[in-house]
Design an enzyme around this catalytic site. Structure first.
Site, PDB file in Angstrom:
ATOM      1  N   SER A 167       0.802  -1.213  -0.067  1.00 52.39           N
ATOM      2  CA  SER A 167      -0.078  -0.007  -0.195  1.00 52.39           C
ATOM      3  C   SER A 167       1.034   1.356   0.004  1.00 52.39           C
ATOM      4  O   SER A 167       2.121   1.238   0.029  1.00 52.39           O
ATOM      5  CB  SER A 167      -0.852   0.023   1.327  1.00 52.39           C
ATOM      6  OG  SER A 167      -0.034   0.291   2.306  1.00 52.39           O
ATOM      7  N   LYS A 168       0.320   2.304   0.128  1.00 49.03           N
ATOM      8  CA  LYS A 168       0.907   3.535  -0.031  1.00 49.03           C
ATOM      9  C   LYS A 168       2.199   3.919   0.931  1.00 49.03           C
ATOM     10  O   LYS A 168       3.090   4.493   0.874  1.00 49.03           O
ATOM     11  CB  LYS A 168       0.051   4.701  -0.128  1.00 49.03           C
ATOM     12  CG  LYS A 168      -0.912   4.984  -1.153  1.00 49.03           C
ATOM     13  CD  LYS A 168      -1.366   6.520  -1.717  1.00 49.03           C
ATOM     14  CE  LYS A 168      -1.943   6.698  -2.975  1.00 49.03           C
ATOM     15  NZ  LYS A 168      -3.402   6.498  -2.526  1.00 49.03           N
TER      16      LYS A 168
END
Ligand code: GLU
Length: 484
Positions: free
Chosen positions: A253-254
Site C-alpha cells: 500500500s501507499k
C-alpha cells in the site's frame, strides 16, 4: 472452446501496481495460450469512478506494452466494454432473477441496515442482512413505494450450501454460504449493478473462459458462482493470484512507497524493466533466468508455474533490473528521459543542439550506475550548479598536507592551457605530477574534491573538459581559500 481472458479494472484511483500485475498475468496467459485479452472498464461506482483514472489505465498499460484485443477503444463483437454503457443488460437479468423468485426488491433504509449491523456486532455475530424484505406482501411493497423509498435488488443467498471451486492457483476452495453476509445487493437503489452481479453477466456474455484476478476476490467468487447457477450460466475457470506484499509482509500500500505505476514511469524506470520485474512476482521460468525480454517471457510463460505464495515487492531488485536495462539503452533514450528531471531541478531550460550534445556526454558519465533516471539530478549536480558545498569531514581528510601545492600548481597549468580536451588534460596531469613530484592519490584526490566536492566519481579527465575552465578555476579558488 476459444480461450478468452479479461482485465477488468475499476477507474476509481490511479492504477495500482497490484492491478497492473493482474493485467500482466492476463496478458501473458493470452499471449502464451493464444487467447484473446479483453479490457473491460468497471465504472459502475459513479461516485468514485472518473474519466481521468480511466485514461491512466490506458496510458500505463500501453506504456508497459500490454496490448488487448477488444476494449472500449477496440470494438469487438461483445461490447460495449464499459459497464456504464451496459445498464439495460444488467436490468434485464435482474428482472429475470426477480421473476424467478431468486431475487427481490429491498426497501430497507441505510439507517435500518446500520441498526441491524450494530445489533449483530453487539451479539458477536458476523454482520449479515436480516432478510427483512425477502417476503414482503404486495401491500407492504406498495406502502414503501408510496413513502418514496427507492428499492435495491437483493439476490437470495441460500442457507447451508457449500460452494466449491477449483482454483488454478489456489487449488480446491470451499466456502460456506452462511459466511457470505446474507442476501446480497445486485442492483443498488440508484439503479447501478454491483460488482458481483455485473461481473457475472459480463464474463458470461463476453465469453470469458478464464478469470484471472487478485486473491482479494476469493470471497466474491462463491457469490458469483451462486449467480451463475441461478441464471443457468456456465462459470469460467478461476485463478486467484496471490497479493503483492510490502517489505514488512503486509499488503502493498501507499505506506510502502509508490503504488501507482506512473510514479515509477515518471522516476525513469523503463517499461521493459517493470514488465520483467512484475512478471517474476509469483512466477519464474523453469531455467530460473531472471533478466528476460518481453518476448522471452511470453515464450517461457507457463501459467501452471504461478505459485500461491505472496510475493514481496522488492524495490532493490527492481532497481537492479532497471539499472541493467538503463545500461542496455541508447544514451539518447536516457538523455531524453533525464531532461524533464533536469528542467524540474532548474538546472536547464531550453535544450539546443549544443546543450544536447553536452548533456549526452554528462549523462554518459553516470548512465551505467543509475538505478532510475531521476537519480541523475543528484549524481550529476556538480555539472549544473555554480557553487558546490564541501563536506566538512572530507575537507579535513583531503585538503591537508600537499593539497594546497597540488591545487595551486594545477590552477596555474590550467590557466595557461588553451586545449582542455580529454587528451590534453591527460597529458597535462601526467606532466604536472612529474613536475611537482606528487602522484597518485595525493595528487588526484585534492583536485577531484576541489572541483567536484566528492571523493569519488567519474574519471577526472572526462569531468574536467565537461565542467569547463571557468567553473574549475572558481572551485579551485574556493577550495584553496578553505585551506588557508
Ligand atoms: N473491477 C474489479 C477490480 O478492479 C475486477 C475484479 C475482477 O477481475 O473480477 O478489482
Amino acid at each position: 472452446m476459444e480461450k478468452r481472458v479479461r482485465f477488468a479494472p475499476s477507474p476509481t484511483g490511479a492504477i495500482h501496481i497490484g492491478n497492473i500485475r493482474t493485467a500482466l498475468f492476463n496478458y501473458l496467459f493470452s499471449r502464451s495460450e493464444g487467447a484473446k485479452l479483453i479490457l473491460r472498464i468497471e465504472d459502475t461506482d459513479l461516485t468514485r469512478s472518473s474519466k481521468d483514472f480511466e485514461k491512466l489505465i490506458f496510458k500505463e498499460l500501453k506504456w508497459l506494452g500490454i496490448e488487448w484485443d477488444e476494449g472500449p477503444d477496440k470494438p469487438g463483437q461483445y461490447g460495449p466494454y464499459r459497464q456504464s454503457e451496459r445498464l439495460p443488460i444488467y436490468k434485464k437479468y435482474a428482472e429475470q432473477l426477480i421473476n424467478d423468485g431468486k431475487a427481490y426488491r429491498c426497501y430497507c433504509t441505510p439507517e435500518e441496515l446500520e441498526e441491524d449491523r450494530k445489533q449483530s456486532v453487539a451479539k458477536g455475530d458476523i454482520p449479515k442482512y436480516s432478510g427483512r424484505c425477502r417476503y414482503l406482501t404486495k401491500e407492504q411493497e406498495e406502502e414503501f413505494i408510496r413513502q418514496g423509498r427507492k428499492p435495491s435488488i437483493r439476490f437470495i443467498i441460500p442457507d447451508d450450501e457449500t460452494i466449491v471451486f477449483d482454483d488454478m492457483i489456489k487449488g480446491r476452495i470451499e466456502i460456506k454460504s452462511d459466511t457470505l453476509g446474507g442476501d446480497m445487493i445486485i442492483v443498488k437503489s440508484d439503479g447501478m449493478p454491483t460488482y458481483n452481479f455485473a461481473v457475472v453477466i459480463d464474463d458470461t456474455l463476453m465469453k470469458i473462459s478464464h478469470v484471472i484476478r487478485g486473491e482479494d476476490h476469493i470471497y466474491n467468487t462463491p457469490k458469483q458462482l451462486l449467480i451463475y447457477k441461478a441464471l443457468g450460466f456456465v462459470p469460467p475457470t478461476f485463478a486467484h493470484a496471490p497479493l503483492i506484499l510490502g517489505p514488512d509482509r503486509t499488503k502493498l500500500s501507499k505506506r510502502h512507497g509508490n503504488t501507482y505505476i506512473g510514479q515509477y514511469r515518471e522516476l525513469g524506470y523503463l517499461p521493459e524493466a517493470m514488465f520483467n520485474f512484475l512478471s517474476l512476482l509469483s512466477w519464474s521460468p523453469e531455467d530460473n533466468v531472471e533478466l528476460m525480454s518481453k518476448e522471452e517471457i511470453i515464450k517461457k510463460f507457463d501459467f501452471n508455474r504461478i505459485h500461491s505464495a505472496n510475493p514481496v515487492f522488492d524495490v532493490e531488485k527492481l532497481n537492479w533490473m532497471n539499472e541493467h536495462y538503463i545500461q542496455k539503452s541508447s544514451i539518447e533514450r536516457i538523455v531524453d528521459l533525464a531532461i524533464p528531471h533536469l528542467k524540474e531541478a532548474g538546472y536547464i531550460d531550453t535544450v539546443d543542439d549544443n546543450l544536447y550534445k553536452w548533456l549526452k556526454d554528462v549523462v554518459l558519465l553516470f548512465k551505467d550506475g543509475l538505478h532510475y533516471v531521476a537519480e541523475i539530478k543528484d549524481n550529476a549536480k556538480m555539472f549544473f550548479v555554480d557553487e558546490i558545498d564541501y563536506d566538512n569531514q572530507l575537507k579535513g581528510e583531503i585538503l591537508k598536507g600537499d593539497a594546497k601545492n597540488v591545487l595551486l600548481s594545477f590552477q596555474k597549468e590550467l590557466e595557461g592551457a588553451d586545449d582542455i580536451s580529454e587528451d590534453a588534460i591527460k597529458t597535462l596531469l601526467k606532466t604536472l605530477q612529474k613536475k611537482i613530484g606528487i602522484k597518485g592519490k595525493a595528487f588526484f584526490m585534492p583536485i577531484r574534491f576541489a572541483i567536484t566536492g566528492q571523493d569519488h566519481g567519474p574519471e577526472l579527465i572526462k569531468v574536467i573538459p565537461l565542467l569547463g575552465k571557468q567553473k574549475i578555476l572558481n572551485r579551485l579558488n574556493k577550495a584553496m581559500n578553505l585551506i588557508s
